[in-house]
Design a protein around this motif. Structure first.
Motif, PDB file in Angstrom:
ATOM      1  N   ASP A 142       0.728  -1.154   0.324  1.00  0.00           N
ATOM      2  CA  ASP A 142       0.435   0.231   0.293  1.00  0.00           C
ATOM      3  C   ASP A 142       1.009   1.187  -0.191  1.00  0.00           C
ATOM      4  OD1 ASP A 142       0.765  -0.448   2.582  1.00  0.00           O
ATOM      5  OD2 ASP A 142      -1.030  -0.755   3.234  1.00  0.00           O
ATOM      6  N   GLU A 143       2.299   0.939  -0.057  1.00  0.00           N
ATOM      7  CA  GLU A 143       3.515   2.634   0.368  1.00  0.00           C
ATOM      8  C   GLU A 143       3.968   2.663  -0.972  1.00  0.00           C
ATOM      9  OE1 GLU A 143       5.547   4.274   3.960  1.00  0.00           O
ATOM     10  OE2 GLU A 143       5.236   2.341   3.581  1.00  0.00           O
ATOM     11  N   PRO A 144       4.189   3.597  -1.719  1.00  0.00           N
ATOM     12  CA  PRO A 144       5.201   3.605  -2.467  1.00  0.00           C
ATOM     13  C   PRO A 144       6.918   2.930  -1.896  1.00  0.00           C
ATOM     14  CG  PRO A 144       4.028   5.579  -2.139  1.00  0.00           C
ATOM     15  CD  PRO A 144       3.314   4.985  -1.388  1.00  0.00           C
ATOM     16  N   TYR A 145       7.147   2.808  -2.419  1.00  0.00           N
ATOM     17  CA  TYR A 145       8.930   2.661  -1.978  1.00  0.00           C
ATOM     18  C   TYR A 145       9.851   3.895  -3.133  1.00  0.00           C
ATOM     19  CZ  TYR A 145      13.847   0.644  -1.984  1.00  0.00           C
ATOM     20  OH  TYR A 145      15.194   0.711  -2.237  1.00  0.00           O
ATOM     21  N   ARG A 146      10.649   4.716  -2.049  1.00  0.00           N
ATOM     22  CA  ARG A 146      12.113   5.181  -2.767  1.00  0.00           C
ATOM     23  C   ARG A 146      12.708   5.406  -2.659  1.00  0.00           C
ATOM     24  NH1 ARG A 146       8.358  10.316  -2.362  1.00  0.00           N
ATOM     25  NH2 ARG A 146       7.408   9.588  -3.705  1.00  0.00           N
ATOM     26  N   PHE A 147      14.006   5.792  -3.550  1.00  0.00           N
ATOM     27  CA  PHE A 147      15.606   5.673  -3.324  1.00  0.00           C
ATOM     28  C   PHE A 147      16.008   6.923  -3.508  1.00  0.00           C
ATOM     29  CE2 PHE A 147      16.538   3.016  -6.946  1.00  0.00           C
ATOM     30  CZ  PHE A 147      15.772   2.807  -7.013  1.00  0.00           C
ATOM     31  N   LEU A 148      17.381   6.911  -3.422  1.00  0.00           N
ATOM     32  CA  LEU A 148      18.170   7.613  -3.923  1.00  0.00           C
ATOM     33  C   LEU A 148      18.634   6.950  -4.957  1.00  0.00           C
ATOM     34  CD1 LEU A 148      19.317  10.999  -4.600  1.00  0.00           C
ATOM     35  CD2 LEU A 148      20.508  10.286  -2.383  1.00  0.00           C
ATOM     36  N   ALA A 149      19.278   6.789  -5.937  1.00  0.00           N
ATOM     37  CA  ALA A 149      20.598   6.382  -6.503  1.00  0.00           C
ATOM     38  C   ALA A 149      21.877   7.610  -6.733  1.00  0.00           C
ATOM     39  CB  ALA A 149      20.117   5.311  -7.641  1.00  0.00           C
ATOM     40  N   VAL A 150      23.343   7.080  -6.651  1.00  0.00           N
ATOM     41  CA  VAL A 150      23.738   8.193  -6.836  1.00  0.00           C
ATOM     42  C   VAL A 150      25.276   7.073  -8.426  1.00  0.00           C
ATOM     43  CG1 VAL A 150      26.088   9.199  -6.390  1.00  0.00           C
ATOM     44  CG2 VAL A 150      24.255   9.066  -5.214  1.00  0.00           C
ATOM     45  N   TYR A 151      25.591   7.510  -8.884  1.00  0.00           N
ATOM     46  CA  TYR A 151      26.169   6.235  -9.837  1.00  0.00           C
ATOM     47  C   TYR A 151      27.252   7.039 -11.263  1.00  0.00           C
ATOM     48  CZ  TYR A 151      22.444   8.316 -12.941  1.00  0.00           C
ATOM     49  OH  TYR A 151      21.006   9.395 -13.708  1.00  0.00           O
ATOM     50  N   PRO A 152      27.988   6.782 -11.281  1.00  0.00           N
ATOM     51  CA  PRO A 152      29.640   7.743 -12.241  1.00  0.00           C
ATOM     52  C   PRO A 152      27.887   7.848 -12.862  1.00  0.00           C
ATOM     53  CG  PRO A 152      30.371   5.087 -11.060  1.00  0.00           C
ATOM     54  CD  PRO A 152      28.382   5.349 -11.142  1.00  0.00           C
ATOM     55  N   GLY A 153      28.592   9.099 -13.798  1.00  0.00           N
ATOM     56  CA  GLY A 153      28.251   9.785 -15.444  1.00  0.00           C
ATOM     57  C   GLY A 153      28.582   9.004 -16.511  1.00  0.00           C
ATOM     58  N   SER A 154      29.718   7.776 -16.369  1.00  0.00           N
ATOM     59  CA  SER A 154      29.701   7.098 -17.115  1.00  0.00           C
ATOM     60  C   SER A 154      29.593   5.946 -17.359  1.00  0.00           C
ATOM     61  CB  SER A 154      31.098   7.187 -17.525  1.00  0.00           C
ATOM     62  OG  SER A 154      32.137   6.675 -16.223  1.00  0.00           O
ATOM     63  N   ALA A 155      28.968   5.434 -16.507  1.00  0.00           N
ATOM     64  CA  ALA A 155      28.210   4.119 -16.343  1.00  0.00           C
ATOM     65  C   ALA A 155      27.902   3.664 -17.122  1.00  0.00           C
ATOM     66  CB  ALA A 155      27.637   3.666 -14.666  1.00  0.00           C
ATOM     67  N   GLY A 156      26.594   4.165 -17.379  1.00  0.00           N
ATOM     68  CA  GLY A 156      25.520   4.113 -19.046  1.00  0.00           C
ATOM     69  C   GLY A 156      24.920   3.282 -18.288  1.00  0.00           C
ATOM     70  N   HIS A 157      23.502   2.690 -19.367  1.00  0.00           N
ATOM     71  CA  HIS A 157      22.528   1.492 -18.844  1.00  0.00           C
ATOM     72  C   HIS A 157      21.885   1.185 -19.965  1.00  0.00           C
ATOM     73  CE1 HIS A 157      21.697   5.326 -16.046  1.00  0.00           C
ATOM     74  NE2 HIS A 157      21.373   5.070 -15.703  1.00  0.00           N
ATOM     75  N   ASP A 158      22.640  -0.587 -20.030  1.00  0.00           N
ATOM     76  CA  ASP A 158      21.941  -1.353 -20.381  1.00  0.00           C
ATOM     77  C   ASP A 158      20.487  -2.297 -20.394  1.00  0.00           C
ATOM     78  OD1 ASP A 158      22.080  -3.264 -22.311  1.00  0.00           O
ATOM     79  OD2 ASP A 158      24.316  -4.177 -21.983  1.00  0.00           O
ATOM     80  N   TYR A 159      20.276  -1.595 -21.174  1.00  0.00           N
ATOM     81  CA  TYR A 159      18.457  -2.590 -20.801  1.00  0.00           C
ATOM     82  C   TYR A 159      18.274  -3.988 -21.679  1.00  0.00           C
ATOM     83  CZ  TYR A 159      17.315   1.131 -18.142  1.00  0.00           C
ATOM     84  OH  TYR A 159      17.560   3.433 -17.754  1.00  0.00           O
ATOM     85  N   GLN A 160      18.967  -4.320 -22.604  1.00  0.00           N
ATOM     86  CA  GLN A 160      18.504  -5.510 -23.549  1.00  0.00           C
ATOM     87  C   GLN A 160      19.289  -6.416 -22.708  1.00  0.00           C
ATOM     88  OE1 GLN A 160      17.249  -5.314 -26.303  1.00  0.00           O
ATOM     89  NE2 GLN A 160      17.432  -7.729 -25.727  1.00  0.00           N
ATOM     90  N   TRP A 161      20.378  -6.244 -21.664  1.00  0.00           N
ATOM     91  CA  TRP A 161      21.064  -7.395 -20.845  1.00  0.00           C
ATOM     92  C   TRP A 161      19.781  -7.597 -20.049  1.00  0.00           C
ATOM     93  CZ3 TRP A 161      22.219  -9.479 -15.920  1.00  0.00           C
ATOM     94  CH2 TRP A 161      23.291 -10.335 -16.467  1.00  0.00           C
ATOM     95  N   VAL A 162      19.451  -7.500 -19.603  1.00  0.00           N
ATOM     96  CA  VAL A 162      17.728  -8.042 -18.649  1.00  0.00           C
ATOM     97  C   VAL A 162      17.066  -9.184 -19.454  1.00  0.00           C
ATOM     98  CG1 VAL A 162      16.091  -6.785 -17.454  1.00  0.00           C
ATOM     99  CG2 VAL A 162      17.780  -6.953 -16.816  1.00  0.00           C
ATOM    100  N   LEU A 163      16.882  -8.221 -20.563  1.00  0.00           N
ATOM    101  CA  LEU A 163      16.096  -8.853 -21.462  1.00  0.00           C
ATOM    102  C   LEU A 163      16.443 -10.280 -21.965  1.00  0.00           C
ATOM    103  CD1 LEU A 163      14.473  -5.840 -24.024  1.00  0.00           C
ATOM    104  CD2 LEU A 163      13.193  -7.344 -21.852  1.00  0.00           C
ATOM    105  N   ASP A 164      18.086 -10.142 -22.585  1.00  0.00           N
ATOM    106  CA  ASP A 164      19.103 -11.577 -22.669  1.00  0.00           C
ATOM    107  C   ASP A 164      18.565 -12.052 -21.631  1.00  0.00           C
ATOM    108  OD1 ASP A 164      18.801 -10.100 -25.591  1.00  0.00           O
ATOM    109  OD2 ASP A 164      20.914  -9.123 -24.993  1.00  0.00           O
ATOM    110  N   HIS A 165      18.843 -12.483 -20.768  1.00  0.00           N
ATOM    111  CA  HIS A 165      20.074 -12.671 -19.327  1.00  0.00           C
ATOM    112  C   HIS A 165      19.191 -13.030 -18.128  1.00  0.00           C
ATOM    113  CE1 HIS A 165      23.659 -10.757 -21.597  1.00  0.00           C
ATOM    114  NE2 HIS A 165      23.932 -12.218 -21.543  1.00  0.00           N
ATOM    115  N   GLY A 166      17.624 -12.232 -18.305  1.00  0.00           N
ATOM    116  CA  GLY A 166      17.046 -12.126 -17.672  1.00  0.00           C
ATOM    117  C   GLY A 166      17.485 -11.677 -16.097  1.00  0.00           C
ATOM    118  N   MET A 167      16.949 -11.813 -14.779  1.00  0.00           N
ATOM    119  CA  MET A 167      17.386 -11.259 -13.088  1.00  0.00           C
ATOM    120  C   MET A 167      17.945 -12.431 -12.326  1.00  0.00           C
ATOM    121  SD  MET A 167      18.287  -7.961 -13.672  1.00  0.00           S
ATOM    122  CE  MET A 167      18.738  -7.590 -11.204  1.00  0.00           C
TER     123      MET A 167
END
Ligand code: PA5
Ligand code: NI
Length: 185
Positions: A142-167
């Motif tokens: 019943d409650e939203p979950y909220r968090f702060l993320a801090v990450y290196p600016g050159s790390a990038g985001h690969d979303y296809q990896w999760v589609l290919d390998h799962g979690m």
């Protein structure tokens, strides 16, 4: 031009960041191929309901900078599978930290062979080592979950990896609690 030192304020209750950067909103249609029950996902793919939103500060995703963002995941589930982020791998393997702000959630990590789960609540720091794909889950009904993320600016985001390998696992409602089940199961 290089950034000057500056202060960012955020409201833990609303996720509003000031000064504000990009705001991203993810609905069911943006989570294609991720939920276990694809038939149920098809039926809801036109839904306006926001699964999660990401409020970023103006710090850019460029090398040497440390961008931050606040993610808010709505409570909810699809055929029992708890609302979650898409999840991604950093193409340039670099670490990241999350800090729980409100609500209760979990951080699911997967390195391609082994998965790990970190319970997250206000004040918890979740550490994501280089090379571990990461997805966040709201475990509250019943409650939203909220968090702060801090990450290196050159790390990038690969979303296809999760589609290919799962979690490695999925978080599924079990009565008032939840359980982790095998990714394919
Ligand atoms: O940097 C991060 O890992 C987070 O800010 C995520 O990008 C955010 O939680 C949204 O998740 P995703 O990028 O997997 O859609
Ligand atoms: Ni990340």
């Amino acid at each position: 031009p290089p950034l000057r030192p500056f202060q960012i304020t955020f409201d833990a209750a609303t996720a509003v960041v000031d000064p504000a950067g990009p705001v991203l909103t993810r609905r069911m249609a943006d989570l294609e191929g991720l939920f276990r029950d694809q038939r149920a996902w098809q039926e809801l793919r036109g839904s306006e309901k926001v699964v999660y939103s990401v409020h970023s500060s103006p710090v850019p995703e460029t090398p040497r900078e440390l961008p931050q963002s606040i993610t808010t995941i709505s409570p909810g589930e699809l055929s029992g599978e708890l609302f979650m982020t898409k999840g991604h791998q950093h193409p340039d393997p670099q670490g990241e930290i999350y800090l729980g702000l409100t609500g209760t959630g979990g951080l699911l990590l997967f390195d391609g062979a082994e998965h790990a789960w970190l319970d997250m609540s206000p004040g918890t720091i979740g550490y994501i080592p280089p090379g571990w794909a990461h997805r966040s889950v709201n475990v509250s009904a019943d409650e939203p979950y909220r968090f702060l993320a801090v990450y290196p600016g050159s790390a990038g985001h690969d979303y296809q990896w999760v589609l290919d390998h799962g979690m490695g696992a999925r978080a599924v409602r079990l009565g008032d609690a939840f359980e982790l089940v095998p990714y394919g199961g």
